[in-house]
Write a protein that holds these residues in place. Structure first.
Motif, PDB file in Angstrom:
ATOM      1  N   MET A   1      -0.605  -0.882 -12.199  1.00 30.56           N
ATOM      2  CA  MET A   1      -0.903  -1.502 -10.666  1.00 30.56           C
ATOM      3  C   MET A   1      -1.155  -0.538  -9.699  1.00 30.56           C
ATOM      4  O   MET A   1      -0.334   0.447  -9.609  1.00 30.56           O
ATOM      5  N   ARG A   2      -2.180  -0.538  -9.015  1.00 27.46           N
ATOM      6  CA  ARG A   2      -2.314   0.493  -7.952  1.00 27.46           C
ATOM      7  C   ARG A   2      -1.866  -0.134  -6.650  1.00 27.46           C
ATOM      8  O   ARG A   2      -2.063  -1.406  -6.300  1.00 27.46           O
ATOM      9  N   VAL A   3      -1.627   0.516  -5.510  1.00 21.42           N
ATOM     10  CA  VAL A   3      -1.027  -0.018  -4.289  1.00 21.42           C
ATOM     11  C   VAL A   3      -2.372  -0.138  -3.499  1.00 21.42           C
ATOM     12  O   VAL A   3      -3.157   0.872  -3.461  1.00 21.42           O
ATOM     13  N   GLU A   4      -2.618  -1.106  -2.783  1.00 22.26           N
ATOM     14  CA  GLU A   4      -3.839  -1.520  -1.977  1.00 22.26           C
ATOM     15  C   GLU A   4      -3.499  -1.186  -0.589  1.00 22.26           C
ATOM     16  O   GLU A   4      -4.306  -0.646   0.102  1.00 22.26           O
ATOM     17  N   GLU A   5      -2.001  -1.580  -0.186  1.00 24.18           N
ATOM     18  CA  GLU A   5      -1.517  -1.378   1.115  1.00 24.18           C
ATOM     19  C   GLU A   5      -0.156  -1.099   1.015  1.00 24.18           C
ATOM     20  O   GLU A   5       0.361  -1.717   0.278  1.00 24.18           O
ATOM     21  N   HIS A   6       0.381  -0.541   2.151  1.00 29.01           N
ATOM     22  CA  HIS A   6       1.977   0.014   2.047  1.00 29.01           C
ATOM     23  C   HIS A   6       2.275  -0.007   3.583  1.00 29.01           C
ATOM     24  O   HIS A   6       1.559   0.724   4.363  1.00 29.01           O
ATOM     25  N   TRP A   7       3.481  -0.821   3.729  1.00 28.02           N
ATOM     26  CA  TRP A   7       4.043  -0.517   5.168  1.00 28.02           C
ATOM     27  C   TRP A   7       5.468  -0.190   4.948  1.00 28.02           C
ATOM     28  O   TRP A   7       5.997  -0.343   3.849  1.00 28.02           O
ATOM     29  N   TRP A   8       6.086   0.328   5.974  1.00 22.78           N
ATOM     30  CA  TRP A   8       7.550   0.668   5.853  1.00 22.78           C
ATOM     31  C   TRP A   8       8.237   0.434   7.384  1.00 22.78           C
ATOM     32  O   TRP A   8       7.257   0.536   8.280  1.00 22.78           O
ATOM     33  N   ASN A   9       9.326   0.025   7.240  1.00 20.96           N
ATOM     34  CA  ASN A   9       9.986  -0.544   8.728  1.00 20.96           C
ATOM     35  C   ASN A   9      10.483   0.908   9.708  1.00 20.96           C
ATOM     36  O   ASN A   9      10.705   0.453  10.626  1.00 20.96           O
ATOM     37  N   GLY A  10      10.090   2.135   9.390  1.00 18.05           N
ATOM     38  CA  GLY A  10      10.331   3.074  10.454  1.00 18.05           C
ATOM     39  C   GLY A  10      11.596   3.709  10.331  1.00 18.05           C
ATOM     40  O   GLY A  10      11.892   4.686  11.072  1.00 18.05           O
ATOM     41  N   ASP A  11      12.570   3.037   9.435  1.00 18.15           N
ATOM     42  CA  ASP A  11      13.924   3.378   9.295  1.00 18.15           C
ATOM     43  C   ASP A  11      13.945   4.658   8.236  1.00 18.15           C
ATOM     44  O   ASP A  11      13.568   4.505   7.132  1.00 18.15           O
ATOM     45  N   THR A  12      14.410   5.702   8.828  1.00 22.48           N
ATOM     46  CA  THR A  12      14.519   7.065   8.042  1.00 22.48           C
ATOM     47  C   THR A  12      15.911   7.050   7.094  1.00 22.48           C
ATOM     48  O   THR A  12      15.879   7.925   6.365  1.00 22.48           O
TER      49      THR A  12
END
Length: 72
Positions: free
Chosen positions: A1-12
């Motif tokens: 599987m390849r990643v088409e879109e990726h988001w993160w919540n900004g919490d380090t």
């Protein structure tokens, strides 16, 4: 599987980090949610197509303004 879109919540912090991925192999689509960074827990939900994957990923992100798209 390849990643088409990726988001993160900004919490380090490792415990607070959340990631949402839309993935495909060209035929199948899914959305993966990861809690706690690379070594954290994850859940994968299969989707019938790209449109439903986009809707599900949006629902898992919610309306919080801290979410950012990541270019891998």
């Amino acid at each position: 599987m390849r990643v088409e879109e990726h988001w993160w919540n900004g919490d380090t912090s490792q415990r607070g980090r959340r990631d949402v991925y839309i993935r495909t192999d060209g035929q199948r689509w899914d959305v993966q949610v990861r809690i706690g960074g690379e070594s954290g827990r994850s859940r994968v939900q299969e989707c019938p197509g790209r449109t439903s994957a986009v809707i599900l990923a949006g629902a898992w992100r919610g309306n919080h303004p801290a979410w950012r798209e990541v270019s891998d």
